[in-house]
Design a protein around this motif. Sequence first.
Motif, PDB file in Angstrom:
ATOM      1  N   PHE A 234      71.927  28.569 -15.396  1.00 20.15           N
ATOM      2  CA  PHE A 234      70.785  27.685 -15.248  1.00 20.15           C
ATOM      3  C   PHE A 234      71.280  26.271 -14.977  1.00 20.15           C
ATOM      4  N   SER A 235      70.442  25.464 -14.356  1.00 19.36           N
ATOM      5  CA  SER A 235      70.784  24.060 -14.135  1.00 19.36           C
ATOM      6  C   SER A 235      70.807  23.326 -15.477  1.00 19.36           C
ATOM      7  N   THR A 236      71.443  22.174 -15.499  1.00 19.53           N
ATOM      8  CA  THR A 236      71.481  21.373 -16.718  1.00 19.53           C
ATOM      9  C   THR A 236      70.065  21.043 -17.176  1.00 19.53           C
ATOM     10  N   GLU A 237      69.191  20.726 -16.233  1.00 13.95           N
ATOM     11  CA  GLU A 237      67.807  20.397 -16.582  1.00 13.95           C
ATOM     12  C   GLU A 237      67.100  21.599 -17.204  1.00 13.95           C
ATOM     13  N   GLU A 238      67.327  22.798 -16.670  1.00 13.90           N
ATOM     14  CA  GLU A 238      66.709  23.992 -17.233  1.00 13.90           C
ATOM     15  C   GLU A 238      67.234  24.280 -18.639  1.00 13.90           C
ATOM     16  N   MET A 239      68.537  24.122 -18.820  1.00 14.11           N
ATOM     17  CA  MET A 239      69.110  24.359 -20.141  1.00 14.11           C
ATOM     18  C   MET A 239      68.589  23.354 -21.158  1.00 14.11           C
ATOM     19  N   GLN A 240      68.446  22.108 -20.750  1.00 18.14           N
ATOM     20  CA  GLN A 240      67.895  21.094 -21.645  1.00 18.14           C
ATOM     21  C   GLN A 240      66.441  21.425 -21.998  1.00 18.14           C
ATOM     22  N   HIS A 241      65.713  21.981 -21.045  1.00 17.86           N
ATOM     23  CA  HIS A 241      64.333  22.380 -21.305  1.00 17.86           C
ATOM     24  C   HIS A 241      64.279  23.498 -22.338  1.00 17.86           C
ATOM     25  N   PHE A 242      65.127  24.511 -22.183  1.00 18.99           N
ATOM     26  CA  PHE A 242      65.170  25.595 -23.162  1.00 18.99           C
ATOM     27  C   PHE A 242      65.557  25.064 -24.544  1.00 18.99           C
ATOM     28  N   LEU A 243      66.514  24.135 -24.557  1.00 20.42           N
ATOM     29  CA  LEU A 243      66.928  23.553 -25.830  1.00 20.42           C
ATOM     30  C   LEU A 243      65.758  22.842 -26.504  1.00 20.42           C
ATOM     31  N   SER A 244      64.972  22.108 -25.726  1.00 23.37           N
ATOM     32  CA  SER A 244      63.836  21.393 -26.310  1.00 23.37           C
ATOM     33  C   SER A 244      62.826  22.363 -26.922  1.00 23.37           C
ATOM     34  N   ILE A 245      62.688  23.540 -26.308  1.00 25.27           N
ATOM     35  CA  ILE A 245      61.792  24.561 -26.864  1.00 25.27           C
ATOM     36  C   ILE A 245      62.341  25.068 -28.191  1.00 25.27           C
ATOM     37  N   VAL A 246      63.625  25.383 -28.210  1.00 23.81           N
ATOM     38  CA  VAL A 246      64.261  25.923 -29.409  1.00 23.81           C
ATOM     39  C   VAL A 246      64.234  24.907 -30.551  1.00 23.81           C
ATOM     40  N   GLN A 247      64.434  23.644 -30.229  1.00 25.70           N
ATOM     41  CA  GLN A 247      64.534  22.614 -31.272  1.00 25.70           C
ATOM     42  C   GLN A 247      63.225  22.360 -32.004  1.00 25.70           C
ATOM     43  N   LYS A 248      62.131  22.850 -31.483  1.00 25.25           N
ATOM     44  CA  LYS A 248      60.867  22.729 -32.204  1.00 25.25           C
ATOM     45  C   LYS A 248      60.919  23.510 -33.513  1.00 25.25           C
ATOM     46  N   GLU A 249      61.645  24.604 -33.514  1.00 26.89           N
ATOM     47  CA  GLU A 249      61.806  25.434 -34.715  1.00 26.89           C
ATOM     48  C   GLU A 249      63.170  25.271 -35.367  1.00 26.89           C
ATOM     49  N   ILE A 250      64.179  24.936 -34.536  1.00 27.26           N
ATOM     50  CA  ILE A 250      65.567  24.822 -35.026  1.00 27.26           C
ATOM     51  C   ILE A 250      66.089  23.461 -34.579  1.00 27.26           C
ATOM     52  N   PRO A 251      65.778  22.387 -35.305  1.00 28.57           N
ATOM     53  CA  PRO A 251      66.120  21.033 -34.856  1.00 28.57           C
ATOM     54  C   PRO A 251      67.610  20.816 -34.607  1.00 28.57           C
ATOM     55  N   GLN A 252      68.453  21.542 -35.341  1.00 33.49           N
ATOM     56  CA  GLN A 252      69.900  21.346 -35.209  1.00 33.49           C
ATOM     57  C   GLN A 252      70.515  22.143 -34.068  1.00 33.49           C
ATOM     58  N   ALA A 253      69.713  22.922 -33.348  1.00 33.60           N
ATOM     59  CA  ALA A 253      70.243  23.697 -32.211  1.00 33.60           C
ATOM     60  C   ALA A 253      70.827  22.757 -31.170  1.00 33.60           C
ATOM     61  N   CYS A 254      71.860  23.226 -30.460  1.00 31.72           N
ATOM     62  CA  CYS A 254      72.460  22.382 -29.440  1.00 31.72           C
ATOM     63  C   CYS A 254      73.089  23.237 -28.348  1.00 31.72           C
ATOM     64  N   LEU A 255      73.406  22.583 -27.240  1.00 31.48           N
ATOM     65  CA  LEU A 255      74.113  23.225 -26.153  1.00 31.48           C
ATOM     66  C   LEU A 255      75.593  23.213 -26.439  1.00 31.48           C
ATOM     67  N   ARG A 256      76.290  24.247 -26.015  1.00 31.43           N
ATOM     68  CA  ARG A 256      77.744  24.317 -26.204  1.00 31.43           C
ATOM     69  C   ARG A 256      78.412  24.543 -24.847  1.00 31.43           C
ATOM     70  N   GLY A 257      79.459  23.762 -24.578  1.00 28.11           N
ATOM     71  CA  GLY A 257      80.246  23.954 -23.372  1.00 28.11           C
ATOM     72  C   GLY A 257      79.509  23.587 -22.110  1.00 28.11           C
ATOM     73  N   VAL A 258      78.533  22.722 -22.221  1.00 25.27           N
ATOM     74  CA  VAL A 258      77.739  22.311 -21.042  1.00 25.27           C
ATOM     75  C   VAL A 258      78.046  20.866 -20.710  1.00 25.27           C
TER      76      VAL A 258
END
Length: 237
Positions: A213-237
Amino acid sequence: MKILGLQKLTLLDCPGHIGAIVFLGGCNFRCPFCQNSSLVQRPAELPIVTEEEFFSFLKKRSGILEGVCVTGGEPTLSPELPDFLSSIKSAGYLVKLDTNGTNPDMLGSLIAEKTVDYVAMDIKAGRANYGHVCGIKNPSTAESLLEKVRTSVDLLKNSPLEYEFRTTMVKGLHTQSDFEDISQWISGCKAYYLQSFRDCDEVLQKNHSFSAFSTEEMQHFLSIVQKEIPQACLRGV
Protein backbone atom coordinates in the motif's frame (compact mmCIF):
# COMPACT_ATOMS: atom_id res chain seq x y z
CA MET A 1 14.86 -30.29 16.46
CA LYS A 2 15.36 -29.66 12.74
CA ILE A 3 16.87 -26.20 12.46
CA LEU A 4 16.62 -25.05 8.86
CA GLY A 5 18.31 -21.70 9.12
CA LEU A 6 20.33 -19.51 11.45
CA GLN A 7 20.75 -15.76 11.17
CA LYS A 8 23.64 -15.03 13.47
CA LEU A 9 22.79 -11.41 14.24
CA THR A 10 19.63 -9.33 14.43
CA LEU A 11 19.10 -5.91 15.93
CA LEU A 12 15.36 -5.94 15.20
CA ASP A 13 13.83 -9.31 16.02
CA CYS A 14 14.56 -9.44 19.76
CA PRO A 15 13.06 -6.15 20.97
CA GLY A 16 15.58 -4.16 22.97
CA HIS A 17 18.26 -6.84 22.68
CA ILE A 18 20.94 -8.10 20.31
CA GLY A 19 19.94 -11.53 19.10
CA ALA A 20 20.04 -14.34 16.59
CA ILE A 21 17.22 -15.94 14.60
CA VAL A 22 16.48 -19.65 14.28
CA PHE A 23 14.23 -20.83 11.43
CA LEU A 24 12.07 -23.95 11.71
CA GLY A 25 10.15 -25.58 8.88
CA GLY A 26 6.54 -26.48 8.14
CA CYS A 27 3.35 -24.47 8.48
CA ASN A 28 -0.40 -25.13 8.64
CA PHE A 29 -1.11 -21.92 6.69
CA ARG A 30 -0.41 -21.25 3.03
CA CYS A 31 -0.47 -17.46 3.07
CA PRO A 32 0.02 -16.49 -0.59
CA PHE A 33 2.19 -13.51 0.41
CA CYS A 34 4.50 -15.58 2.66
CA GLN A 35 8.16 -14.67 2.18
CA ASN A 36 9.51 -17.99 3.49
CA SER A 37 7.91 -20.36 1.00
CA SER A 38 10.79 -22.86 1.06
CA LEU A 39 10.39 -23.31 4.82
CA VAL A 40 6.63 -23.76 4.39
CA GLN A 41 6.44 -25.93 1.27
CA ARG A 42 9.81 -27.70 0.96
CA PRO A 43 11.38 -28.02 4.41
CA ALA A 44 12.76 -31.49 3.64
CA GLU A 45 14.90 -30.03 0.84
CA LEU A 46 16.67 -27.48 3.03
CA PRO A 47 20.03 -28.02 4.77
CA ILE A 48 19.89 -28.68 8.50
CA VAL A 49 21.83 -26.89 11.22
CA THR A 50 22.35 -29.46 13.97
CA GLU A 51 21.49 -28.65 17.57
CA GLU A 52 25.14 -29.29 18.42
CA GLU A 53 26.24 -26.64 15.93
CA PHE A 54 23.60 -24.20 17.15
CA PHE A 55 24.38 -24.49 20.85
CA SER A 56 28.10 -24.35 20.11
CA PHE A 57 27.41 -21.07 18.33
CA LEU A 58 25.45 -19.76 21.33
CA LYS A 59 28.27 -20.71 23.67
CA LYS A 60 30.77 -18.78 21.56
CA ARG A 61 28.50 -15.72 21.45
CA SER A 62 27.83 -15.66 25.19
CA GLY A 63 28.18 -12.11 26.47
CA ILE A 64 27.59 -10.70 22.97
CA LEU A 65 24.15 -11.96 22.05
CA GLU A 66 21.28 -11.62 24.51
CA GLY A 67 18.36 -13.37 22.88
CA VAL A 68 17.17 -15.88 20.29
CA CYS A 69 14.12 -15.42 18.08
CA VAL A 70 12.57 -18.72 17.01
CA THR A 71 10.50 -18.35 13.85
CA GLY A 72 9.39 -20.33 10.82
CA GLY A 73 7.33 -21.64 9.24
CA GLU A 74 5.25 -22.21 12.34
CA PRO A 75 7.44 -23.25 15.29
CA THR A 76 4.61 -24.64 17.43
CA LEU A 77 4.06 -27.48 14.96
CA SER A 78 7.28 -29.02 16.32
CA PRO A 79 6.60 -31.21 19.40
CA GLU A 80 10.24 -30.72 20.39
CA LEU A 81 9.82 -26.94 20.68
CA PRO A 82 9.30 -26.70 24.48
CA ASP A 83 12.47 -28.66 25.23
CA PHE A 84 14.40 -26.70 22.60
CA LEU A 85 13.34 -23.36 24.06
CA SER A 86 14.14 -24.57 27.58
CA SER A 87 17.65 -25.43 26.42
CA ILE A 88 18.08 -21.94 24.98
CA LYS A 89 16.91 -20.44 28.28
CA SER A 90 19.30 -22.72 30.18
CA ALA A 91 22.13 -21.41 28.01
CA GLY A 92 21.41 -17.94 29.42
CA TYR A 93 19.46 -16.38 26.55
CA LEU A 94 16.12 -14.63 26.31
CA VAL A 95 13.61 -16.37 24.03
CA LYS A 96 11.29 -14.68 21.56
CA LEU A 97 8.72 -16.82 19.74
CA ASP A 98 7.07 -15.91 16.42
CA THR A 99 3.76 -17.73 15.92
CA ASN A 100 0.55 -17.70 13.92
CA GLY A 101 -1.40 -18.57 17.06
CA THR A 102 -2.86 -21.89 15.91
CA ASN A 103 -1.50 -23.93 18.83
CA PRO A 104 -2.90 -22.23 21.94
CA ASP A 105 -2.31 -25.33 24.07
CA MET A 106 1.44 -25.22 23.49
CA LEU A 107 1.51 -21.44 23.72
CA GLY A 108 -0.27 -21.53 27.07
CA SER A 109 2.15 -24.14 28.37
CA LEU A 110 5.18 -22.14 27.27
CA ILE A 111 3.82 -19.06 29.04
CA ALA A 112 2.95 -20.98 32.21
CA GLU A 113 6.38 -22.60 32.33
CA LYS A 114 8.07 -19.22 31.65
CA THR A 115 9.87 -20.76 28.69
CA VAL A 116 9.35 -17.67 26.54
CA ASP A 117 10.08 -14.02 27.30
CA TYR A 118 8.31 -12.41 24.36
CA VAL A 119 5.75 -13.57 21.78
CA ALA A 120 5.10 -11.96 18.39
CA MET A 121 1.83 -13.24 16.98
CA ASP A 122 0.56 -12.58 13.48
CA ILE A 123 -2.97 -11.32 12.98
CA LYS A 124 -3.35 -12.20 9.33
CA ALA A 125 -6.59 -10.38 8.53
CA GLY A 126 -10.04 -9.48 9.73
CA ARG A 127 -11.95 -12.52 10.94
CA ALA A 128 -14.25 -12.75 7.90
CA ASN A 129 -11.23 -12.70 5.58
CA TYR A 130 -8.93 -14.97 7.59
CA GLY A 131 -9.17 -18.20 5.63
CA HIS A 132 -8.66 -16.43 2.31
CA VAL A 133 -5.59 -14.49 3.45
CA CYS A 134 -4.11 -17.62 5.05
CA GLY A 135 -4.61 -19.68 1.90
CA ILE A 136 -6.99 -22.16 3.57
CA LYS A 137 -9.59 -23.24 1.01
CA ASN A 138 -11.65 -25.61 3.17
CA PRO A 139 -14.16 -23.48 5.15
CA SER A 140 -14.37 -25.83 8.13
CA THR A 141 -10.58 -26.04 8.39
CA ALA A 142 -10.34 -22.25 8.16
CA GLU A 143 -12.92 -21.78 10.91
CA SER A 144 -11.24 -24.36 13.15
CA LEU A 145 -7.86 -22.65 12.80
CA LEU A 146 -9.38 -19.20 13.33
CA GLU A 147 -10.97 -20.40 16.57
CA LYS A 148 -7.53 -21.45 17.79
CA VAL A 149 -6.15 -18.06 16.78
CA ARG A 150 -8.94 -16.39 18.77
CA THR A 151 -7.99 -18.47 21.81
CA SER A 152 -4.35 -17.44 21.47
CA VAL A 153 -5.33 -13.76 21.19
CA ASP A 154 -7.28 -14.00 24.44
CA LEU A 155 -4.47 -15.97 26.07
CA LEU A 156 -1.89 -13.28 25.31
CA LYS A 157 -4.17 -10.37 26.17
CA ASN A 158 -4.73 -11.89 29.61
CA SER A 159 -1.09 -12.81 30.17
CA PRO A 160 1.61 -10.80 32.00
CA LEU A 161 4.02 -11.81 29.23
CA GLU A 162 5.49 -9.20 26.90
CA TYR A 163 3.94 -9.68 23.46
CA GLU A 164 2.93 -7.97 20.26
CA PHE A 165 0.38 -8.53 17.54
CA ARG A 166 1.31 -7.62 13.98
CA THR A 167 -0.25 -7.58 10.52
CA THR A 168 1.50 -7.48 7.16
CA MET A 169 -0.60 -5.21 4.91
CA VAL A 170 -0.93 -6.58 1.38
CA LYS A 171 -2.66 -4.71 -1.42
CA GLY A 172 -4.71 -7.34 -3.21
CA LEU A 173 -5.61 -9.21 -0.02
CA HIS A 174 -6.55 -6.59 2.59
CA THR A 175 -9.13 -3.81 2.57
CA GLN A 176 -10.17 -1.19 5.08
CA SER A 177 -12.73 -3.58 6.57
CA ASP A 178 -9.91 -5.87 7.72
CA PHE A 179 -8.38 -3.16 9.86
CA GLU A 180 -11.75 -2.04 11.19
CA ASP A 181 -12.41 -5.59 12.38
CA ILE A 182 -8.89 -6.23 13.71
CA SER A 183 -9.00 -3.04 15.78
CA GLN A 184 -12.21 -4.21 17.47
CA TRP A 185 -10.95 -7.77 17.85
CA ILE A 186 -7.63 -7.09 19.60
CA SER A 187 -8.61 -3.85 21.35
CA GLY A 188 -6.88 -3.64 24.73
CA CYS A 189 -3.71 -5.38 23.56
CA LYS A 190 -0.27 -4.23 24.70
CA ALA A 191 1.26 -3.63 21.26
CA TYR A 192 0.17 -3.80 17.63
CA TYR A 193 2.26 -3.16 14.53
CA LEU A 194 1.27 -2.71 10.91
CA GLN A 195 3.96 -3.84 8.48
CA SER A 196 4.26 -3.32 4.75
CA PHE A 197 4.37 -6.20 2.28
CA ARG A 198 7.74 -6.60 0.54
CA ASP A 199 8.01 -8.63 -2.62
CA CYS A 200 10.82 -11.15 -3.11
CA ASP A 201 11.62 -14.35 -5.01
CA GLU A 202 10.50 -16.46 -2.03
CA VAL A 203 6.90 -15.22 -2.02
CA LEU A 204 4.71 -18.31 -1.97
CA GLN A 205 2.26 -17.39 -4.75
CA LYS A 206 4.19 -17.02 -7.97
CA ASN A 207 3.07 -14.55 -10.66
CA HIS A 208 1.02 -12.69 -8.07
CA SER A 209 -0.33 -9.16 -8.34
CA PHE A 210 0.25 -8.24 -4.69
CA SER A 211 1.92 -4.95 -3.82
CA ALA A 212 2.55 -2.64 -0.91
CA PHE A 213 0.00 0.00 0.00
CA SER A 214 1.07 3.61 -0.43
CA THR A 215 2.31 5.50 2.61
CA GLU A 216 -0.93 7.49 2.61
CA GLU A 217 -3.02 4.30 2.57
CA MET A 218 -1.01 2.77 5.40
CA GLN A 219 -1.37 5.94 7.46
CA HIS A 220 -5.12 5.79 6.83
CA PHE A 221 -5.33 2.20 8.08
CA LEU A 222 -3.26 3.17 11.10
CA SER A 223 -5.66 6.00 11.93
CA ILE A 224 -8.53 3.50 11.86
CA VAL A 225 -6.70 1.07 14.15
CA GLN A 226 -5.65 3.80 16.59
CA LYS A 227 -9.26 4.57 17.43
CA GLU A 228 -9.27 1.32 19.41
CA ILE A 229 -5.52 0.77 19.89
CA PRO A 230 -3.93 4.22 20.43
CA GLN A 231 -0.42 2.80 20.77
CA ALA A 232 -0.54 1.00 17.40
CA CYS A 233 2.13 2.09 14.95
CA LEU A 234 3.70 1.39 11.59
CA ARG A 235 6.88 -0.68 11.49
CA GLY A 236 9.57 -0.56 8.81
CA VAL A 237 7.77 2.10 6.78
